[in-house]
Design an enzyme around this catalytic site. Sequence first.
Site, PDB file in Angstrom:
ATOM      1  N   TYR A   1      -3.990   2.385  16.130  1.00 60.59           N
ATOM      2  CA  TYR A   1      -3.184   1.834  16.853  1.00 60.59           C
ATOM      3  C   TYR A   1      -3.901   1.763  18.203  1.00 60.59           C
ATOM      4  CZ  TYR A   1      -1.002   3.360  12.787  1.00 60.59           C
ATOM      5  OH  TYR A   1      -0.353   3.268  11.205  1.00 60.59           O
TER       6      TYR A   1
ATOM      7  N   ASN B   1      -7.600   1.568   9.529  1.00 62.71           N
ATOM      8  CA  ASN B   1      -6.217   2.365  10.166  1.00 62.71           C
ATOM      9  C   ASN B   1      -6.722   2.352  11.929  1.00 62.71           C
ATOM     10  OD1 ASN B   1      -4.797   2.619   7.679  1.00 62.71           O
ATOM     11  ND2 ASN B   1      -4.773   4.584   8.109  1.00 62.71           N
TER      12      ASN B   1
ATOM     13  N   GLU C   1      -7.574   8.487   6.289  1.00 66.99           N
ATOM     14  CA  GLU C   1      -7.892   9.198   7.709  1.00 66.99           C
ATOM     15  C   GLU C   1      -8.492  10.647   7.370  1.00 66.99           C
ATOM     16  OE1 GLU C   1      -4.215   8.902  10.108  1.00 66.99           O
ATOM     17  OE2 GLU C   1      -4.644   7.094   9.770  1.00 66.99           O
TER      18      GLU C   1
ATOM     19  N   GLU D   1      -3.936   0.007   8.762  1.00 69.01           N
ATOM     20  CA  GLU D   1      -2.203   0.360   8.766  1.00 69.01           C
ATOM     21  C   GLU D   1      -2.498  -0.251  10.823  1.00 69.01           C
ATOM     22  OE1 GLU D   1      -2.170   4.367   8.746  1.00 69.01           O
ATOM     23  OE2 GLU D   1      -1.707   4.754   6.752  1.00 69.01           O
TER      24      GLU D   1
ATOM     25  N   ARG E   1       0.904  -1.115   0.067  1.00 68.94           N
ATOM     26  CA  ARG E   1      -0.032  -0.132  -0.030  1.00 68.94           C
ATOM     27  C   ARG E   1       0.746   1.333   0.158  1.00 68.94           C
ATOM     28  NH1 ARG E   1      -2.242   2.728   4.944  1.00 68.94           N
ATOM     29  NH2 ARG E   1      -4.139   4.486   3.589  1.00 68.94           N
TER      30      ARG E   1
ATOM     31  N   HIS F   1      -2.890  11.033   0.778  1.00 67.42           N
ATOM     32  CA  HIS F   1      -1.856  10.692   1.763  1.00 67.42           C
ATOM     33  C   HIS F   1      -1.801  12.287   2.313  1.00 67.42           C
ATOM     34  CE1 HIS F   1      -0.924   7.638   5.273  1.00 67.42           C
ATOM     35  NE2 HIS F   1      -0.588   8.849   5.645  1.00 67.42           N
TER      36      HIS F   1
HETATM   37  O1  IFM Z   1       2.547   7.781  10.015  1.00 68.85           O
HETATM   38  C1  IFM Z   1       0.612   8.018   9.959  1.00 68.85           C
HETATM   39  C2  IFM Z   1       0.047   7.205   8.296  1.00 68.85           C
HETATM   40  O2  IFM Z   1       0.887   8.242   7.488  1.00 68.85           O
HETATM   41  C3  IFM Z   1      -1.243   7.830   8.862  1.00 68.85           C
HETATM   42  N1  IFM Z   1      -1.579   6.859  10.270  1.00 68.85           N
HETATM   43  C4  IFM Z   1      -0.895   6.826  10.985  1.00 68.85           C
HETATM   44  C5  IFM Z   1       0.800   6.733  10.991  1.00 68.85           C
HETATM   45  C6  IFM Z   1       1.465   6.800  12.374  1.00 68.85           C
HETATM   46  O3  IFM Z   1       1.076   7.893  13.280  1.00 68.85           O
END
Ligand code: IFM
Length: 438
Positions: A293, A291, A165, A341, A77, A120
């Site tokens: 985290y 995404n 995002e 992600e 990606r 992006h």
């Molecule tokens: O680095 C970023 C990415 O560009 C978009 N999602 C979160 C990642 C980590 O912060």
Amino acid sequence: MKGLSFPSGFVWGAATAAYQIEGAWNEEGKGESIWDRFSHTRGKVLNGDTGDMACDHYHRYREDLKLLRDLNLRAYRFSTSWARILPQGGAVNSRGLDFYERLVDTLLEFEIEPYLTLYHWDLPQALQERGGWGNRDIVGQFADYATIVAKRLGDRVKNWMTLNEPWVIAFMGHRSGEHAPGLRDEKLALQVAHHLLVAHGAAVDALRANTRAARVGIVINLLPVETLHDTEQERALAEQNWQSDSAWFLDPIFRGSYPAAIWQAYGAKQPRTLPGDMAQIARQLDFWGINYYSRHVVGINGRVPGSEYTAMGWEVNAPALERMLVRLNHEYQLPPILITENGAAFADQYADDGSVQDPRRIAYLYTHLEATARAMAQGVNVRGYFVWSLLDNFEWAYGYGKRFGIVYVDYTTQKRVLKDSAKWYAQTVSENALAPLA
Ligand code: IFM
């Protein structure tokens, strides 16, 4: 012994983004983007870091794509830079398109499936000067850009993502100002969010009209909001946060309407909409990307006692991913999901023996893949997983201080070194099952 396994055909990949790795910020006709302008403005990025050189991927792309192949990854990606392709937002820079053509052809040569994200975060500065995402014209401009990329690459790229995002673009770029273009205006941010969504829908149509058999989606960052004490008050607050951040994007895309209570609460800040917008936003998608985290916990200021935190200061919490996936599956009629992600930044050190040991990243990936598999066992249709990121790279306002890669980058020599996590991931990928923790 084999660990938890994944269905055959599960897509294993790694993700990057143009501004974070390419460098070559002003080469071969590329125009200035809002991130060039932002990072060149004193005080905006930690240590004055810029993406001018980044990982020099523009020149080293073949070496980097070989890494993917060596790691057994069959999907990659990446994003195209709008300002490389349309430097002033109008006329096409064919050398910019040539670069992405070389990239895609190399991927195909290595039998790696391209997953292309159109946006992006690196808007041409020339378009920002005309109001950027705050100007309704951006909808047509984005559809035109999608058309140009689709016409050149649509015979070879099958998987397309419109935006990465939108929450971050709208709110960190236009409300908190931590990201380019660095504006601080909530009403504008809400208008930007609406334009992003309409532009996404317009690009979906443009991609389908200009490709053969494209699969089209969008990538949403999701932060589940949970409580510390599970009181009624905390639960209400958590739900309100989820509605205004995540449902604000999910509901229009998957239901064709904004969450009513939040819409009401915005009052005079409500975005201007035109007839037909909601239908345009809610185009049927072939897949969508999540995404993930970390989670947000209400009921506490500061850290959750007993929890582990990454170098970003983000709590490590894989069970929240499982809970969120199951919830989403109950609440929405969803197309197939890709985890587009997932990953973690840690203060990785390059050891004298040439190794980079990152056991915490391995544990992070392990537990999040386990959480994904558990959600899948409960009926959530996850089709693939992309680690963030292939390479250490430019982490936006944090510059090069935060390392997310499974491959270490020495920024003075541009040498790449596989971290232990890359080796662990390669084993997991080749077995289609979680490799054991060391
Ligand atoms: O680095 C970023 C990415 O560009 C978009 N999602 C979160 C990642 C980590 O912060």
